[in-house]
Each structure stands twice: as C-alpha cells, then as structure tokens.
Design a protein around this motif. Structure first.
Motif, PDB file in Angstrom:
ATOM      1  N   UNK B   1     -37.147  72.145 -19.980  1.00 26.62           N
ATOM      2  CA  UNK B   1     -35.593  72.626 -20.344  1.00 26.62           C
ATOM      3  C   UNK B   1     -35.119  73.284 -19.033  1.00 26.62           C
ATOM      4  N   UNK B   2     -34.058  72.884 -18.670  1.00 23.55           N
ATOM      5  CA  UNK B   2     -33.228  73.426 -17.412  1.00 23.55           C
ATOM      6  C   UNK B   2     -32.680  74.611 -17.624  1.00 23.55           C
ATOM      7  N   UNK B   3     -32.830  75.798 -16.726  1.00 25.61           N
ATOM      8  CA  UNK B   3     -32.405  76.896 -16.815  1.00 25.61           C
ATOM      9  C   UNK B   3     -31.066  76.853 -16.103  1.00 25.61           C
ATOM     10  N   UNK B  72     -33.151  66.427 -16.408  1.00 27.88           N
ATOM     11  CA  UNK B  72     -32.255  67.197 -17.163  1.00 27.88           C
ATOM     12  C   UNK B  72     -32.509  67.214 -18.507  1.00 27.88           C
ATOM     13  N   UNK B  73     -33.422  66.241 -19.001  1.00 26.21           N
ATOM     14  CA  UNK B  73     -33.606  66.111 -20.474  1.00 26.21           C
ATOM     15  C   UNK B  73     -32.555  65.832 -21.246  1.00 26.21           C
ATOM     16  N   UNK B  74     -32.200  65.976 -22.393  1.00 18.57           N
ATOM     17  CA  UNK B  74     -31.165  65.894 -23.386  1.00 18.57           C
ATOM     18  C   UNK B  74     -30.004  66.837 -23.013  1.00 18.57           C
ATOM     19  N   UNK B  75     -30.301  67.732 -22.145  1.00 13.44           N
ATOM     20  CA  UNK B  75     -29.351  68.972 -22.221  1.00 13.44           C
ATOM     21  C   UNK B  75     -27.938  68.301 -21.259  1.00 13.44           C
ATOM     22  N   UNK B  76     -28.403  67.626 -20.244  1.00 14.65           N
ATOM     23  CA  UNK B  76     -27.389  67.071 -19.342  1.00 14.65           C
ATOM     24  C   UNK B  76     -26.802  65.731 -19.534  1.00 14.65           C
ATOM     25  N   UNK B  77     -25.546  65.745 -19.129  1.00 16.98           N
ATOM     26  CA  UNK B  77     -25.120  64.276 -19.116  1.00 16.98           C
ATOM     27  C   UNK B  77     -24.734  63.961 -17.445  1.00 16.98           C
ATOM     28  N   UNK B  78     -24.861  62.433 -17.253  1.00 18.64           N
ATOM     29  CA  UNK B  78     -24.597  62.044 -16.024  1.00 18.64           C
ATOM     30  C   UNK B  78     -23.176  61.759 -15.988  1.00 18.64           C
ATOM     31  N   UNK B  79     -22.645  62.177 -14.960  1.00 17.88           N
ATOM     32  CA  UNK B  79     -21.172  61.935 -14.656  1.00 17.88           C
ATOM     33  C   UNK B  79     -20.870  60.787 -13.415  1.00 17.88           C
ATOM     34  N   UNK B 123     -43.626  53.430   3.153  1.00 16.25           N
ATOM     35  CA  UNK B 123     -43.602  53.608   4.413  1.00 16.25           C
ATOM     36  C   UNK B 123     -42.655  54.635   5.091  1.00 16.25           C
ATOM     37  N   UNK B 124     -41.917  55.379   4.388  1.00 16.85           N
ATOM     38  CA  UNK B 124     -40.932  56.217   4.679  1.00 16.85           C
ATOM     39  C   UNK B 124     -39.612  55.817   5.033  1.00 16.85           C
ATOM     40  N   UNK B 125     -39.550  54.368   4.796  1.00 17.87           N
ATOM     41  CA  UNK B 125     -37.936  53.857   5.020  1.00 17.87           C
ATOM     42  C   UNK B 125     -37.264  54.339   4.151  1.00 17.87           C
ATOM     43  N   UNK B 126     -35.870  54.738   4.364  1.00 21.76           N
ATOM     44  CA  UNK B 126     -34.997  54.995   3.268  1.00 21.76           C
ATOM     45  C   UNK B 126     -34.078  53.781   2.567  1.00 21.76           C
ATOM     46  N   UNK B 127     -34.276  53.581   1.501  1.00 20.73           N
ATOM     47  CA  UNK B 127     -33.872  52.454   0.750  1.00 20.73           C
ATOM     48  C   UNK B 127     -32.464  52.786   0.281  1.00 20.73           C
ATOM     49  N   UNK B 128     -32.273  53.836  -0.095  1.00 19.73           N
ATOM     50  CA  UNK B 128     -31.036  54.045  -0.779  1.00 19.73           C
ATOM     51  C   UNK B 128     -30.455  55.536  -0.894  1.00 19.73           C
ATOM     52  N   UNK B 129     -29.598  55.877   0.113  1.00 18.33           N
ATOM     53  CA  UNK B 129     -29.041  57.217  -0.012  1.00 18.33           C
ATOM     54  C   UNK B 129     -28.104  57.468  -1.067  1.00 18.33           C
ATOM     55  N   UNK B 130     -27.657  58.346  -1.594  1.00 20.25           N
ATOM     56  CA  UNK B 130     -26.552  58.318  -2.379  1.00 20.25           C
ATOM     57  C   UNK B 130     -26.197  59.781  -2.875  1.00 20.25           C
ATOM     58  N   UNK B 131     -25.241  59.853  -3.793  1.00 22.27           N
ATOM     59  CA  UNK B 131     -24.699  60.955  -4.447  1.00 22.27           C
ATOM     60  C   UNK B 131     -24.692  60.955  -6.003  1.00 22.27           C
ATOM     61  N   UNK B 132     -24.911  62.107  -6.688  1.00 15.72           N
ATOM     62  CA  UNK B 132     -24.748  62.023  -8.067  1.00 15.72           C
ATOM     63  C   UNK B 132     -24.048  63.254  -8.597  1.00 15.72           C
ATOM     64  N   UNK B 133     -23.441  63.158  -9.618  1.00 14.22           N
ATOM     65  CA  UNK B 133     -22.714  64.705 -10.361  1.00 14.22           C
ATOM     66  C   UNK B 133     -23.387  64.455 -11.632  1.00 14.22           C
ATOM     67  N   UNK B 134     -23.852  65.642 -12.329  1.00 11.85           N
ATOM     68  CA  UNK B 134     -24.283  65.768 -13.632  1.00 11.85           C
ATOM     69  C   UNK B 134     -23.548  67.010 -14.248  1.00 11.85           C
ATOM     70  N   UNK B 135     -23.509  67.200 -15.485  1.00 10.01           N
ATOM     71  CA  UNK B 135     -23.038  68.355 -16.153  1.00 10.01           C
ATOM     72  C   UNK B 135     -23.915  68.667 -17.202  1.00 10.01           C
ATOM     73  N   UNK B 136     -23.846  70.215 -17.523  1.00  9.62           N
ATOM     74  CA  UNK B 136     -24.569  70.655 -18.455  1.00  9.62           C
ATOM     75  C   UNK B 136     -23.507  71.612 -19.332  1.00  9.62           C
ATOM     76  N   UNK B 137     -23.897  71.830 -20.611  1.00 10.02           N
ATOM     77  CA  UNK B 137     -22.905  72.823 -21.557  1.00 10.02           C
ATOM     78  C   UNK B 137     -23.207  74.022 -20.854  1.00 10.02           C
TER      79      UNK B 137
END
Lengths: 166, 147
Positions: B1-3, B72-79, B123-137
């Motif tokens: 559970x995320x604090x 996140x478990x079920x507490x968070x949502x992917x935005x 091998x240490x190669x970067x395949x996919x850089x990215x960003x994400x946003x998630x939200x919690x109550x």
C-alpha cells in the motif's frame, strides 16, 4: 513524401468501429498475455475478489484493446496482411514504403474503466505528419489518434501512435 | 500500500522484468491480433535492419502499465503513459522497466504524481524512455480539535 492530398485528411475520421460486448474471458486473456509467466492481478480475472474492491467487479487493464479481433461494426471481412496504407481509407494515395514501425505511443485515460458487457466505439484519425532523415533514408512519421468511448458515450482513452514508414 | 503522504521526487519504483521470447510475444499477438512478421520471424527482423525478431510496441507500452500497477496497487489510477521507442527488445534479451517520481502535487481530491519511466535491456541499452502521470485519492486530513 507528404502530399497536399495527405495534409487535407488531417483530423478527419478515418475509421470508426464498434466492439462486441467485452467478455470476461477477453479481459482474462489480455491480462495473462501481459503478465506472462506470472499470475495477473486478481482484479482482472477473479470476480469474487474484484467484487470486494472499490471497482465492484472485474475491470479491464487500462491498455486493453477491445477491438483486437472481430468488431461488430464494421462487419468482418477476409483478413489482409497489415500494410500501413492508412490514407487509402480516406481515398488518398498512400506514400511508397517498404517498412512500417511504431516510434512513439502516448495514451491519456479519463479514469472510466472498461468492464465486461461494455460496448466500445472507436474513432481513428491521422493527426500529424512530419519527415526526417534516418538511417534507412527519408522517413515519414504519421500520428494516428484512436479515441475510445463506451455505450454511455463516456470517454475512456485516447491512444496516439506515431508510425514511421520508410 | 502506497503511503501517499510520503511520495516525493526521486523515489524509485520497483522494476518489472520480462524475457523477450516468442512464448511471451505470441500470447500478446493472440490477444491484440498483432501478427506483423518482424515480431514472429528473425529473418524478417534482419531484413528490416535488426539482428532478430523484436517485441511489439503495444506490449512494451503494456509492460509500463503493469509496472505502474504493481507499484500503485488498486489505490492509484493511470492518467497518462508516453513512451518513445529508441531500440526494440530483440528476441533473447531481457526487458526491465523502471521509473522515478519527478513531481508530486495536489489537484482537487487527488494527489497527482509525475514520473520518468524507462525500459532497458540486459545489455544496458535504453529501449524506451518515457513519462507517466498517475493519481491517488488524496488522504483525508483529520480535523483540528476545537480550541
């Protein structure tokens, strides 16, 4: 590679589709595929468990594709190998290319989840073109946006995929 | 559970790893109707300039989602989840997805968390850089006791 004819279709609905009602087993199989070889979270396959959660039942993983196989509309036809000739769907001559790959994937979610029984409608549009020289020569980047809503017209997500053709 | 109260920039997410094999990819092909031959045939992958067949982009994208859900478990949502495909995961390699919190802020009833995310191979190669946003109550605050 980008013609005026191609620019003229930016933003226009290229294809729409309506899914069959989502089945629990569609969701389970998707979750199994994504989490293989581990067991996926029970929210995606165990109705008894899912009923105890705030979701009140099984929901699909956010990235679930309800249009993966056959759709209710358009009616199924004989499968052709994917060719990436998107423009042809709007009567526009596509560019010549020998390979088509994805270079970026972006998705935004509303928080509305897909559930068993939902009927999903999608609209696909080309939203951007640009060209760039790459190691395989001149490459055409094409952004295709796919918007999904459910049977209550609730927006679920918009998936933008940037394809590179060369 | 995320604090949720303890979230802060710099925190690392637990990693998520999967092997790049036809056992994995064919299962995904089966649910996503994704049978482009460069995902199923090393020879086609080589014809397109790679050393073997390679993973499907939507599967890499799905792996980011799985990593976020595991954290996140079920507490968070992917935005939002955005990724750029720099190098494909080749057959026989191992993908590891990771992430780091870059910002935490409150929006209405939610705590919104910005993340830098990435996928590398063994091998240490970067395949996919990215960003994400998630939200919690947002946690409910206890009322101050009457004076």
């Amino acid at each position: 590679m980008i013609t005026d004819e191609m620019r003229g279709i930016l933003g226009k609905a290229m294809a729409t589709a309506t899914s069959f009602p989502i089945a629990e087993s569609d969701i389970r199989k998707w979750a199994v595929a994504v989490y293989y070889p581990e067991v996926p979270p029970p929210l995606f396959w165990d109705e008894d468990y899912a009923r105890t959660t705030p979701f009140g039942g099984i929901v699909a993983p956010e990235e679930f594709n309800p249009m993966g196989w056959m759709t209710k509309e358009p009616r199924p036809t004989r499968k052709e190998a994917p060719r990436g000739a998107y423009e042809a769907q709007l009567g526009v001559t596509p560019p010549v290319f020998k390979a088509n790959m994805q270079s970026q994937v972006r998705v935004t979610y509303s928080g509305v989840r897909m559930r068993p029984g939902d009927v999903i409608r999608s609209t696909r549009r080309i939203t951007d073109y640009f060209e760039r020289e790459g190691r395989m020569g001149l490459q055409l980047y094409t952004t295709i946006a796919l918007e999904l809503v459910n049977q209550r017209d609730e927006w679920i997500k918009t998936l933008e995929t940037v394809y590179v053709r060369f | 559970m995320i604090d949720v109260d303890a979230l802060e920039p710099g925190q690392q997410l637990p990693t998520f790893s999967r092997e790049g094999t036809f056992q994995h990819w064919n299962r995904f092909a089966a649910v996503n109707d994704e049978f482009a031959e460069h995902h199923m045939d090393d020879e086609v992958g080589r014809h397109e300039g790679f050393s073997s067949a390679f993973i499907m982009a939507p599967m890499e994208h799905a792996y980011f989602h799985a990593m976020l859900r595991d954290w996140m478990g079920e507490a968070g949502r992917i935005v939002r989840v955005d990724m750029k495909l720099r190098n494909p995961l080749l057959r026989g390699r191992v993908l590891t997805a990771g992430g780091q919190v870059t910002a935490v802020h409150r929006e209405g009833d939610e705590v919104v968390v910005d993340l830098e995310i990435w996928e590398d191979d063994d091998t240490g190669a970067r395949l996919a850089p990215g960003t994400a946003v998630v939200a919690f109550a947002a946690p409910r605050r206890a009322s101050a006791p009457p004076a």
